[in-house]
Scaffold this active site. Sequence first.
Site, mmCIF file in Angstrom:
data_model
loop_
_atom_site.group_PDB
_atom_site.id
_atom_site.type_symbol
_atom_site.label_atom_id
_atom_site.label_comp_id
_atom_site.label_asym_id
_atom_site.label_seq_id
_atom_site.Cartn_x
_atom_site.Cartn_y
_atom_site.Cartn_z
ATOM 1 C CG HIS A 170 -1.582 1.279 1.532
ATOM 2 N ND1 HIS A 170 -2.885 1.553 1.189
ATOM 3 C CD2 HIS A 170 -1.114 2.398 2.132
ATOM 4 C CE1 HIS A 170 -3.177 2.784 1.558
ATOM 5 N NE2 HIS A 170 -2.130 3.321 2.144
ATOM 6 C CD GLU A 171 2.110 3.239 3.924
ATOM 7 O OE1 GLU A 171 2.205 4.349 3.376
ATOM 8 O OE2 GLU A 171 1.228 2.979 4.763
ATOM 9 C CG HIS A 199 0.539 6.332 -0.634
ATOM 10 N ND1 HIS A 199 -0.665 6.838 -1.053
ATOM 11 C CD2 HIS A 199 0.296 5.772 0.585
ATOM 12 C CE1 HIS A 199 -1.592 6.592 -0.147
ATOM 13 N NE2 HIS A 199 -1.034 5.935 0.859
ATOM 14 C CD GLU A 203 -4.181 6.860 2.134
ATOM 15 O OE1 GLU A 203 -3.798 5.677 2.165
ATOM 16 O OE2 GLU A 203 -3.418 7.819 2.322
HETATM 17 ZN ZN LIG Z 1 -1.882 5.312 2.675
#
Ligand SMILES: [Zn+2]
Length: 342
Positions: free
Chosen positions: A185-186, A189, A265
């Site tokens: 997930h990170e 970004h 997100e």
């Molecule tokens: Zn995030």
Amino acid sequence: MIGKTLFFRVGVYFVSFLIINFVIDFPLSYYQGYWRQHAYGLSNQTLSKWFGDQFTGLLIGIVAGFLFLWIPYLLLKKSPRRWWLYTGLLAIPFLTLVILVQPVWIDPLFNKFGPMKNKEIETKILQLAERAGIEGSRVYEVEKSEDTKALNAYVTGFGATKRIVLWDTIIAKLDEDELLFVMGHEMGHYALDHVWKTIIFLSLLIIAALYAIHRTAGWLINKFHRRFGFTELSDVASLPLIILLFSAYFLIIAPIALAFSRYNEREADRFGLEITRNNRAGATAFVKLQQENLGVPYPHILVKLWQASHPTLGERIDFCNEYRPWQKGEQLRYEKLFKQAK
Ligand SMILES: [Zn+2]
């Protein structure tokens, strides 16, 4: 020496304002930041660490205000009609600078940052980063357990200071697969350029808010200048008025900024799922986040619109359970960004 006087006048005024504000806010900060956290067993922070962090924060505000706040006032003087545009445009380099220096100058004032202690997981994270197409990524572990029992991880920095930070609490509570999903997930970004996009998007919102302040403040000063004690917005005495108006317009721009953040997100969650293809690990990671952080899985719609920077935990768990295009032979949205493992 108009420049120098302006610099000090704005600086001294701002520092006085900040200190008064800090004192008025103090009981609420204590209640929210210390008392409530302990009442719910979310914190092991000592009172002296909490006090220390508060004063460090105040000091950073004072230094930053002294360094930068004279600029909008100079622009107000030099260009009373277009100051909002120039100030808003300057937000782009300013936010970039903040993101660049924060991980190396500011964050270490509050907590200790170091390399990951578990080298086995670090190796797996770096392999995942390579697949995500992020070169030279650095992973840091921060000793956050002295402040809180809550779990978190984030990406920060820019260029040479860009990094992924894991709280030691999340390393302790999540299993390896769950941590790798969180890392996916990170990394999403980064791979999807969310840092850049956010800077540009926020700057546009800031320009809109400053323009609204410009229009309303002009009207208010025309009407109430006797009571205000100043006749120009470029008078530093206007600072409380500007801050008050900014707070009012913030109620309008916050939901827009938060919706943008929630969209990013969701896409980072999608990226994490596509690169790990581990739906269960994603879902159980969010369940643990909800349990440890005492998160509300489905908050009220008003709380979501005005406060939630992330999709609600309930929505994220559902998404982790449902999103499996690879099982249906469908195209993955971000597969083209993935590199083959060497
Ligand atoms: Zn995030």
